[in-house]
Design an enzyme around this catalytic site. Structure first.
Site, PDB file in Angstrom:
ATOM      1  N   GLY A  67       0.856  -1.175   0.000  1.00  0.00           N
ATOM      2  CA  GLY A  67       0.000   0.000   0.000  1.00  0.00           C
ATOM      3  C   GLY A  67       0.892   1.224   0.000  1.00  0.00           C
ATOM      4  O   GLY A  67       2.050   1.152   0.450  1.00  0.00           O
TER       5      GLY A  67
ATOM      6  N   ASP B 164      -1.206  -7.428   7.049  1.00  0.00           N
ATOM      7  CA  ASP B 164      -2.663  -7.309   6.894  1.00  0.00           C
ATOM      8  C   ASP B 164      -3.051  -7.839   5.511  1.00  0.00           C
ATOM      9  O   ASP B 164      -2.493  -8.843   5.077  1.00  0.00           O
ATOM     10  CB  ASP B 164      -3.102  -5.854   7.146  1.00  0.00           C
ATOM     11  CG  ASP B 164      -2.523  -4.877   6.129  1.00  0.00           C
ATOM     12  OD1 ASP B 164      -1.480  -5.179   5.524  1.00  0.00           O
ATOM     13  OD2 ASP B 164      -3.126  -3.802   5.918  1.00  0.00           O
TER      14      ASP B 164
HETATM   15  C1  WCA Z   1      12.651  -2.843  -0.196  1.00  0.00           C
HETATM   16  C2  WCA Z   1      11.878  -1.832  -1.066  1.00  0.00           C
HETATM   17  C3  WCA Z   1      10.587  -2.473  -1.559  1.00  0.00           C
HETATM   18  C4  WCA Z   1      12.732  -1.492  -2.316  1.00  0.00           C
HETATM   19  O1  WCA Z   1      13.900  -0.807  -1.914  1.00  0.00           O
HETATM   20  P1  WCA Z   1      14.775  -0.075  -3.020  1.00  0.00           P
HETATM   21  O2  WCA Z   1      15.085  -1.041  -4.123  1.00  0.00           O
HETATM   22  O3  WCA Z   1      15.954   0.530  -2.293  1.00  0.00           O
HETATM   23  O4  WCA Z   1      13.872   1.075  -3.667  1.00  0.00           O
HETATM   24  P2  WCA Z   1      13.360   2.420  -2.950  1.00  0.00           P
HETATM   25  O5  WCA Z   1      13.146   2.200  -1.486  1.00  0.00           O
HETATM   26  O6  WCA Z   1      14.265   3.545  -3.337  1.00  0.00           O
HETATM   27  O7  WCA Z   1      11.913   2.593  -3.620  1.00  0.00           O
HETATM   28  C5  WCA Z   1      11.704   3.245  -4.877  1.00  0.00           C
HETATM   29  C6  WCA Z   1      10.593   4.250  -4.691  1.00  0.00           C
HETATM   30  O8  WCA Z   1       9.387   3.560  -4.368  1.00  0.00           O
HETATM   31  C7  WCA Z   1       8.838   4.086  -3.166  1.00  0.00           C
HETATM   32  N1  WCA Z   1       8.131   3.038  -2.442  1.00  0.00           N
HETATM   33  C8  WCA Z   1       8.496   1.764  -2.260  1.00  0.00           C
HETATM   34  N2  WCA Z   1       7.588   1.098  -1.541  1.00  0.00           N
HETATM   35  C9  WCA Z   1       6.609   1.991  -1.258  1.00  0.00           C
HETATM   36  C10 WCA Z   1       5.384   1.926  -0.533  1.00  0.00           C
HETATM   37  N3  WCA Z   1       4.962   0.812   0.031  1.00  0.00           N
HETATM   38  N4  WCA Z   1       4.658   3.050  -0.451  1.00  0.00           N
HETATM   39  C11 WCA Z   1       5.063   4.197  -1.033  1.00  0.00           C
HETATM   40  N5  WCA Z   1       6.190   4.318  -1.709  1.00  0.00           N
HETATM   41  C12 WCA Z   1       6.963   3.241  -1.836  1.00  0.00           C
HETATM   42  C13 WCA Z   1      10.066   4.564  -2.393  1.00  0.00           C
HETATM   43  O9  WCA Z   1       9.676   5.492  -1.379  1.00  0.00           O
HETATM   44  C14 WCA Z   1      10.863   5.191  -3.514  1.00  0.00           C
HETATM   45  O10 WCA Z   1      10.276   6.437  -3.859  1.00  0.00           O
HETATM   46  P3  WCA Z   1      11.204   7.714  -4.242  1.00  0.00           P
HETATM   47  O11 WCA Z   1      12.007   8.048  -3.039  1.00  0.00           O
HETATM   48  O12 WCA Z   1      10.229   8.778  -4.625  1.00  0.00           O
HETATM   49  O13 WCA Z   1      12.074   7.261  -5.384  1.00  0.00           O
HETATM   50  C15 WCA Z   1      11.617  -0.556  -0.232  1.00  0.00           C
HETATM   51  O14 WCA Z   1      11.091   0.469  -1.088  1.00  0.00           O
HETATM   52  C16 WCA Z   1      10.653  -0.775   0.884  1.00  0.00           C
HETATM   53  O15 WCA Z   1      11.033  -1.281   1.948  1.00  0.00           O
HETATM   54  N6  WCA Z   1       9.366  -0.430   0.657  1.00  0.00           N
HETATM   55  C17 WCA Z   1       8.341  -0.646   1.655  1.00  0.00           C
HETATM   56  C18 WCA Z   1       7.822  -2.037   1.483  1.00  0.00           C
HETATM   57  C19 WCA Z   1       6.812  -2.340   2.518  1.00  0.00           C
HETATM   58  O16 WCA Z   1       7.083  -2.280   3.712  1.00  0.00           O
HETATM   59  N7  WCA Z   1       5.629  -2.731   2.023  1.00  0.00           N
HETATM   60  C20 WCA Z   1       4.547  -3.238   2.815  1.00  0.00           C
HETATM   61  C21 WCA Z   1       4.028  -2.304   3.775  1.00  0.00           C
HETATM   62  S1  WCA Z   1       3.426  -0.827   3.041  1.00  0.00           S
HETATM   63  C22 WCA Z   1       2.091  -0.463   3.992  1.00  0.00           C
HETATM   64  O17 WCA Z   1       1.866  -1.168   4.911  1.00  0.00           O
HETATM   65  C23 WCA Z   1       1.263   0.664   3.666  1.00  0.00           C
HETATM   66  C24 WCA Z   1       1.064   1.534   4.568  1.00  0.00           C
HETATM   67  C25 WCA Z   1       0.114   2.588   4.431  1.00  0.00           C
HETATM   68  C26 WCA Z   1       0.071   3.475   5.473  1.00  0.00           C
HETATM   69  C27 WCA Z   1      -0.840   4.510   5.505  1.00  0.00           C
HETATM   70  C28 WCA Z   1      -1.702   4.688   4.449  1.00  0.00           C
HETATM   71  O18 WCA Z   1      -2.555   5.716   4.474  1.00  0.00           O
HETATM   72  C29 WCA Z   1      -1.646   3.800   3.376  1.00  0.00           C
HETATM   73  C30 WCA Z   1      -0.747   2.752   3.383  1.00  0.00           C
END
Ligand code: WCA
Length: 384
Positions: free
Chosen positions: A73, A154
């Site tokens: 999400g 969830d």
């Molecule tokens: C390991 C990941 C998946 C990848 O890492 P990465 O390869 O280093 O890539 P980045 O972390 O740089 O991610 C690329 C872009 O995608 C974005 N992103 C990557 N997952 C996300 C993401 N779930 N959301 C919103 N941007 C994201 C991230 O913030 C970033 O945005 P930007 O800084 O603008 O380039 C990493 O992004 C990560 O840990 N993401 C979170 C995954 C996660 O915990 N998912 C499940 C839980 S999410 C959840 O419970 C929702 C909560 C929610 C809470 C309140 C609400 O109102 C609605 C929803």
């Protein structure tokens, strides 16, 4: 009511390709790893509801654009705006729609094939794992990482994780363990494994399908499927230890059991698992453990109903605001250093946990009401 993610449009964040009687739904926010915005959830809800009634649509394919299937999400900046007074209700609306979508998918009569290439986390699991066919690849990275985000697994995870072998679900949920495609297949989260270089060919074959027959669809995927071996260090090769430790009654006892394994066997896996648990929100760990345990004897509808109460408590933040702190530390400021409150397991008492499982004390609030779904006169449930 204020928009949670201003500027998002319904039109292009989920693309639809029509081929005969198949529809391919493409999650299309690649720069955000296809994180599900409210607009995407609403569009998916509308599409799944319409396809359910349309005899001309027989098979649904779901995939993601770019390097992720879906990273969950959208917990980015927008999610933090709900911290003000009544703002939690905006967040609650998002989760209500998301859980309704999970339920519609879980009880759909149309087969859904999800092509799980790349990251599949949180809400991404919710829009795929409840469907009939889940195709993992050599590029799949699956996790339910919510305890590190101050939340709990969830989107019906208390249903699908609690049905994994032994106490593997407790391990995956609490430690936020990452699984590869072979592990997803071995534990049953995926139904098939197809090498990523054959995924396009599979998709082309599926687009020619003109039936909802599970036998036919499965037969097509089988033609591309492989049976990969587990890596030697796979957590699934440690089921005895996992069962011994994660069957304990409390999180504290689970950690003590892991510490014993780590000291007796100098086991790197046990050390890394303890580290993950120590980094996670103590409140999240405790509510997650109870959620998985309750989920074992509940239907998918009952799990989502309970998870909705839990998420509303988390959004209200009466006991703990870990949820916002986690989103801030992991997704917004990215300092990876959340400050949990309460900070230690022993400070999270049973009555606080009990509170997450109770009705919300607000006259305008409603429980999650799921529609009755009938198939040939019978209520249908998730296929997992
Ligand atoms: C390991 C990941 C998946 C990848 O890492 P990465 O390869 O280093 O890539 P980045 O972390 O740089 O991610 C690329 C872009 O995608 C974005 N992103 C990557 N997952 C996300 C993401 N779930 N959301 C919103 N941007 C994201 C991230 O913030 C970033 O945005 P930007 O800084 O603008 O380039 C990493 O992004 C990560 O840990 N993401 C979170 C995954 C996660 O915990 N998912 C499940 C839980 S999410 C959840 O419970 C929702 C909560 C929610 C809470 C309140 C609400 O109102 C609605 C929803």
């Amino acid at each position: 009511m204020a928009s949670l993610h201003p500027g998002s449009t319904d039109s292009d964040q989920v693309l639809v390709e029509a081929n005969g009687s198949t529809r391919t739904l493409i999650l299309n926010r690649p720069k955000k790893l296809n994180a599900l915005s409210p607009a995407m959830i609403k569009k998916l809800l509308r599409l799944f509801t319409a396809y359910g009634k349309d005899d001309g649509v027989k098979l649904l394919i779901m995939k993601g654009k770019g390097r992720a299937f879906c990273a969950g999400g959208d917990g980015g900046e927008g999610s933090l705006t709900i911290l003000n007074d009544e703002g939690w209700k905006v967040g609650a609306d998002f989760f209500r729609n998301q859980y309704l979508l999970n339920y519609i998918i879980a009880t759909s009569t149309k087969p859904q094939v999800s092509l799980l290439s790349g990251i599949v986390m949180g809400g991404g699991a919710g829009v795929s794992l409840h469907g009939r066919f889940r195709v993992a690849t050599d590029k799949t990275i699956f996790a339910m990482p919510e305890t590190a985000l101050g939340l709990f697994p969830d989107v019906g995870a208390s249903y699908f994780l609690s049905r994994l072998p032994g106490f593997y679900g407790e391990y995956v949920a609490l430690a936020g363990a990452r699984l590869d495609g072979a592990e997803m297949l071995a534990c049953g989260l995926a139904t098939h494994f197809v090498h990523s270089n054959r995924l396009l060919l599979l998709e082309e074959s599926l687009k020619k399908v003109d039936t909802s027959s599970l036998f036919v669809v499965c037969g097509i995927i089988d033609q591309f499927a492989e049976h990969p071996s587990l890596k030697q260090n796979s957590s699934l090769n440690r089921m005895e230890i996992i069962d011994k430790c994660f069957s304990k009654r409390t999180v504290e006892e689970i950690i003590s059991a892991l510490e014993l394994v780590a000291s007796n066997l100098a086991d790197e896996w046990a050390v890394a698992t303890i580290e993950s648990l120590n980094k996670a929100s103590p409140t999240s760990l405790k509510i997650s453990l109870r959620s998985i345990r309750e989920g074992r004897t509940q239907t998918i509808g009952e799990c989502l109903h309970r998870e909705y109460r839990m998420v509303c408590h988390a959004l209200r933040g009466d006991f703990s605001k870990d949820y916002f702190e986690g989103c801030r530390a992991i997704l917004v400021d990215k300092d990876q250093n959340p400050k949990w409150r309460p900070p230690r397991l022993e400070q999270v008492h049973d009555d606080a946990i009990e509170y997450y499982f109770s009705r919300i004390d607000d006259r305008q609030w409603e429980d999650l009401n799921l529609p009755t779904r009938h198939s040939h006169g019978r209520n249908i449930e998730s296929k997992l």
